[in-house]
Design a protein around this motif. Sequence first.
Motif, PDB file in Angstrom:
ATOM      1  N   ASP A   1       0.844  -1.253  -0.046  1.00 46.14           N
ATOM      2  CA  ASP A   1      -0.044   0.133   0.081  1.00 46.14           C
ATOM      3  C   ASP A   1       0.776   1.134   0.222  1.00 46.14           C
ATOM      4  N   HIS A   2       2.260   1.281   0.098  1.00 46.16           N
ATOM      5  CA  HIS A   2       2.996   2.200   0.382  1.00 46.16           C
ATOM      6  C   HIS A   2       3.139   2.840  -1.304  1.00 46.16           C
ATOM      7  N   PRO A   3       2.882   4.030  -1.332  1.00 48.42           N
ATOM      8  CA  PRO A   3       2.973   4.635  -2.925  1.00 48.42           C
ATOM      9  C   PRO A   3       4.341   4.436  -3.584  1.00 48.42           C
ATOM     10  N   ALA A   4       5.530   4.042  -2.857  1.00 41.77           N
ATOM     11  CA  ALA A   4       6.616   3.909  -3.555  1.00 41.77           C
ATOM     12  C   ALA A   4       6.830   2.518  -3.849  1.00 41.77           C
ATOM     13  N   ASN A   5       6.189   1.459  -3.153  1.00 40.56           N
ATOM     14  CA  ASN A   5       6.408   0.135  -3.501  1.00 40.56           C
ATOM     15  C   ASN A   5       5.621  -0.556  -4.865  1.00 40.56           C
ATOM     16  N   ARG A   6       6.462  -1.199  -5.438  1.00 40.57           N
ATOM     17  CA  ARG A   6       6.019  -1.652  -6.866  1.00 40.57           C
ATOM     18  C   ARG A   6       5.540  -3.124  -6.658  1.00 40.57           C
ATOM     19  N   GLY A   7       5.524  -3.862  -5.685  1.00 38.86           N
ATOM     20  CA  GLY A   7       5.326  -5.206  -5.451  1.00 38.86           C
ATOM     21  C   GLY A   7       6.301  -5.872  -4.643  1.00 38.86           C
ATOM     22  N   GLN A   8       5.872  -6.949  -4.266  1.00 40.22           N
ATOM     23  CA  GLN A   8       7.026  -7.781  -3.303  1.00 40.22           C
ATOM     24  C   GLN A   8       6.461  -9.312  -3.576  1.00 40.22           C
ATOM     25  N   TRP A   9       7.634 -10.380  -3.295  1.00 36.45           N
ATOM     26  CA  TRP A   9       7.282 -11.741  -3.601  1.00 36.45           C
ATOM     27  C   TRP A   9       7.912 -12.528  -2.438  1.00 36.45           C
TER      28      TRP A   9
END
Length: 104
Positions: free
Chosen positions: A34-42
């Motif tokens: 949900d953080h605006p700078a995050n592009r995804g995580q695995w």
Amino acid sequence: MTTTFRVMLRIETHPGAGPDFERVWLEVGTSVTDHPANRGQWLQRSTEEDGVYYIISDWTDEPGFREFEHSDGHVAHRQKLHPYRSGGSMATMTVVHHLPAVAA
């Protein structure tokens, strides 16, 4: 190409704690995404070491990640996962090149 700042965590879990770690990771994962700078995580489970996981998250830039890293949301996220962890490490990097796969 858009620059990507990548974080890779190596997580060691207590014996037998893997399934609970995975469940809680899924439950709290939106605190990262949900953080605006995050592009995804695995989340990846090692096939070579029992109880070892790797988390990879992509960010727009290092300052955006560091802002999240020092936030109350990150502290809460870590506290929920901490009971399952026995150790780990973090590596950060900048993606330099990406060669996308050609569809088969």
